[in-house]
Design an enzyme around this catalytic site. Sequence first.
Site, PDB file in Angstrom:
ATOM      1  N   ASP A 107       4.728   7.013  -0.165  1.00 41.80           N
ATOM      2  CA  ASP A 107       5.674   7.644   0.764  1.00 41.80           C
ATOM      3  C   ASP A 107       7.125   7.294   0.443  1.00 41.80           C
ATOM      4  O   ASP A 107       8.002   7.422   1.279  1.00 41.80           O
ATOM      5  CB  ASP A 107       5.335   7.295   2.220  1.00 41.80           C
ATOM      6  CG  ASP A 107       4.971   5.842   2.403  1.00 41.80           C
ATOM      7  OD1 ASP A 107       5.271   5.057   1.494  1.00 41.80           O
ATOM      8  OD2 ASP A 107       4.396   5.510   3.455  1.00 41.80           O
ATOM      9  N   LYS A 158      10.100  -8.118   9.827  1.00 46.11           N
ATOM     10  CA  LYS A 158      10.782  -7.573  11.004  1.00 46.11           C
ATOM     11  C   LYS A 158      11.740  -8.589  11.661  1.00 46.11           C
ATOM     12  O   LYS A 158      11.541  -9.005  12.818  1.00 46.11           O
ATOM     13  CB  LYS A 158       9.764  -7.066  12.031  1.00 46.11           C
ATOM     14  CG  LYS A 158       8.861  -5.978  11.451  1.00 46.11           C
ATOM     15  CD  LYS A 158       8.307  -5.058  12.486  1.00 46.11           C
ATOM     16  CE  LYS A 158       7.699  -3.824  11.917  1.00 46.11           C
ATOM     17  NZ  LYS A 158       6.666  -3.932  10.909  1.00 46.11           N
ATOM     18  N   ASP A 217      11.884   6.034   2.699  1.00 47.24           N
ATOM     19  CA  ASP A 217      10.487   5.861   3.081  1.00 47.24           C
ATOM     20  C   ASP A 217      10.212   6.998   4.065  1.00 47.24           C
ATOM     21  O   ASP A 217      10.675   6.950   5.202  1.00 47.24           O
ATOM     22  CB  ASP A 217      10.353   4.485   3.745  1.00 47.24           C
ATOM     23  CG  ASP A 217       9.008   4.271   4.403  1.00 47.24           C
ATOM     24  OD1 ASP A 217       8.202   5.220   4.430  1.00 47.24           O
ATOM     25  OD2 ASP A 217       8.761   3.167   4.904  1.00 47.24           O
TER      26      ASP A 217
HETATM   27  P1  GTP Z   1      -0.204   5.004   6.858  1.00 48.21           P
HETATM   28  O1  GTP Z   1       0.657   5.240   8.048  1.00 48.21           O
HETATM   29  O2  GTP Z   1      -1.594   4.577   7.190  1.00 48.21           O
HETATM   30  O3  GTP Z   1      -0.149   6.112   5.856  1.00 48.21           O
HETATM   31  O4  GTP Z   1       0.369   3.814   6.086  1.00 48.21           O
HETATM   32  P2  GTP Z   1       1.788   3.166   6.242  1.00 48.21           P
HETATM   33  O5  GTP Z   1       2.784   3.969   5.490  1.00 48.21           O
HETATM   34  O6  GTP Z   1       2.059   2.825   7.641  1.00 48.21           O
HETATM   35  O7  GTP Z   1       1.403   1.823   5.536  1.00 48.21           O
HETATM   36  P3  GTP Z   1       2.116   1.019   4.417  1.00 48.21           P
HETATM   37  O8  GTP Z   1       3.571   1.193   4.497  1.00 48.21           O
HETATM   38  O9  GTP Z   1       1.554  -0.328   4.454  1.00 48.21           O
HETATM   39  O10 GTP Z   1       1.567   1.742   3.131  1.00 48.21           O
HETATM   40  C1  GTP Z   1       2.220   1.753   1.918  1.00 48.21           C
HETATM   41  C2  GTP Z   1       1.623   2.853   1.058  1.00 48.21           C
HETATM   42  O11 GTP Z   1       0.256   2.582   0.816  1.00 48.21           O
HETATM   43  C3  GTP Z   1       1.680   4.227   1.709  1.00 48.21           C
HETATM   44  O12 GTP Z   1       1.984   5.175   0.706  1.00 48.21           O
HETATM   45  C4  GTP Z   1       0.271   4.432   2.232  1.00 48.21           C
HETATM   46  O13 GTP Z   1      -0.085   5.798   2.188  1.00 48.21           O
HETATM   47  C5  GTP Z   1      -0.552   3.655   1.220  1.00 48.21           C
HETATM   48  N1  GTP Z   1      -1.743   3.080   1.842  1.00 48.21           N
HETATM   49  C6  GTP Z   1      -1.816   2.435   3.040  1.00 48.21           C
HETATM   50  N2  GTP Z   1      -3.072   2.045   3.288  1.00 48.21           N
HETATM   51  C7  GTP Z   1      -3.815   2.426   2.210  1.00 48.21           C
HETATM   52  C8  GTP Z   1      -5.219   2.298   1.855  1.00 48.21           C
HETATM   53  O14 GTP Z   1      -6.025   1.747   2.591  1.00 48.21           O
HETATM   54  N3  GTP Z   1      -5.593   2.814   0.660  1.00 48.21           N
HETATM   55  C9  GTP Z   1      -4.727   3.437  -0.196  1.00 48.21           C
HETATM   56  N4  GTP Z   1      -5.200   3.940  -1.340  1.00 48.21           N
HETATM   57  N5  GTP Z   1      -3.421   3.597   0.107  1.00 48.21           N
HETATM   58  C10 GTP Z   1      -2.963   3.081   1.271  1.00 48.21           C
END
Ligand code: GTP
Length: 362
Positions: A107, A158, A217
């Site tokens: 993201d 945070k 992000d």
């Molecule tokens: P979501 O809201 O669940 O999409 O994740 P987030 O953006 O709140 O979590 P975070 O910032 O920790 O994630 C960082 C990146 O890792 C983002 O691009 C997520 O889509 C990806 N990600 C998070 N959890 C997983 C997982 O369990 N498996 C994989 N393959 N990617 C993940």
Amino acid sequence: MKAIILAGGFGTRLRPLSCTRPKMLLPVANQPLVDWCLKTLSNGGVDTVILAVNYMAEALVRYLGTTKYDLGLLYSREQRPMGTGGPLKKAKDLLTMNEPFIVMNGDVITDFDIKRLVDFHKEKKGLATLAVVEVADPSRFGSVERDYEGHILRFVEKPEPGKAPSNLINAGIYVLEPEVLNYIPNSGKVSIEREVFPILAKEGKLYGYEIHGQWMDVGVSGDYLRANALLLARNDGVRSEKAKVDASAMLLSPSDLAEGVEVGAESVIGPNVSVAENVLIGKGCRIENSVIFSGATIGDYTNIKNAIIGENAILHKWVKIESGSLIGDYAEIEDGVTLTEGVTVCPSKTVGESILNQRQVM
Ligand code: GTP
């Protein structure tokens, strides 16, 4: 060089848009998020990308196939989410074990040159190098403390306002030596940020390299709109060759109207608006700094500002949507309704009355 994109996750904060597609297919400036990530990696000297996928993986595989932007594409599928560390261990057999690899959060949108991060990593000879980026307010993220050589000393998650050791945060792009995989347990959900990086920092093996330029992000709606605006500005001007725009309507730069879009008389669209395929916009509408997903219908005299409108949503006449409001896929907003305080409407919901405070309509 190989790279892994963490392309799983549910897109928690943009959930009303993630029920019909994985987060990586959300459009930014009318192109799926995953395309922007792949272009950054391709320009950065990567030849093979491993997409670590789970939620709605097949939609992503169908969209991308096995090659794009001169990159070979491989997929590592998880049965259930393994966090940000587990997927790296799972993809071990797809990696090359005698050279470092890149990890990128799916993201993140950036225009910085990844080659510089790789050069810095090789020069410092640590086990891992994080791209770090300066933000005005680190309290929403984790703040990073570095020494003069670039070692990361600690992370403060945070931090309260004024208590952050710096305004630098983890930018979600890393270069890792294969040895880092030894720090990740074999199974289960692992957070690389919380469970692995702090150990590497204590051992003096973790570096931070500050990046400059665009970094976003897109997980949150304000940043999503900002990313959309910045990427539209890269294209320069108005793109509307395949749209049917009434001669009395006005398009303000930068904006992008996809194929099959129709715009009625005296509507003003832009700046910073992307409108996906087959969206119908009535007459006398005003749309500014917003993203409209495919198939949505916008009734006459409707105003949209700083908002996201999901796929096939219907906004009737004289509707007003503003201030980070998010209308889920297939939702319907009836005549004259005002939603101006960051209201989130869940998919397929109908809203018949104005809501004047920040709220979720479930
Ligand atoms: P979501 O809201 O669940 O999409 O994740 P987030 O953006 O709140 O979590 P975070 O910032 O920790 O994630 C960082 C990146 O890792 C983002 O691009 C997520 O889509 C990806 N990600 C998070 N959890 C997983 C997982 O369990 N498996 C994989 N393959 N990617 C993940």
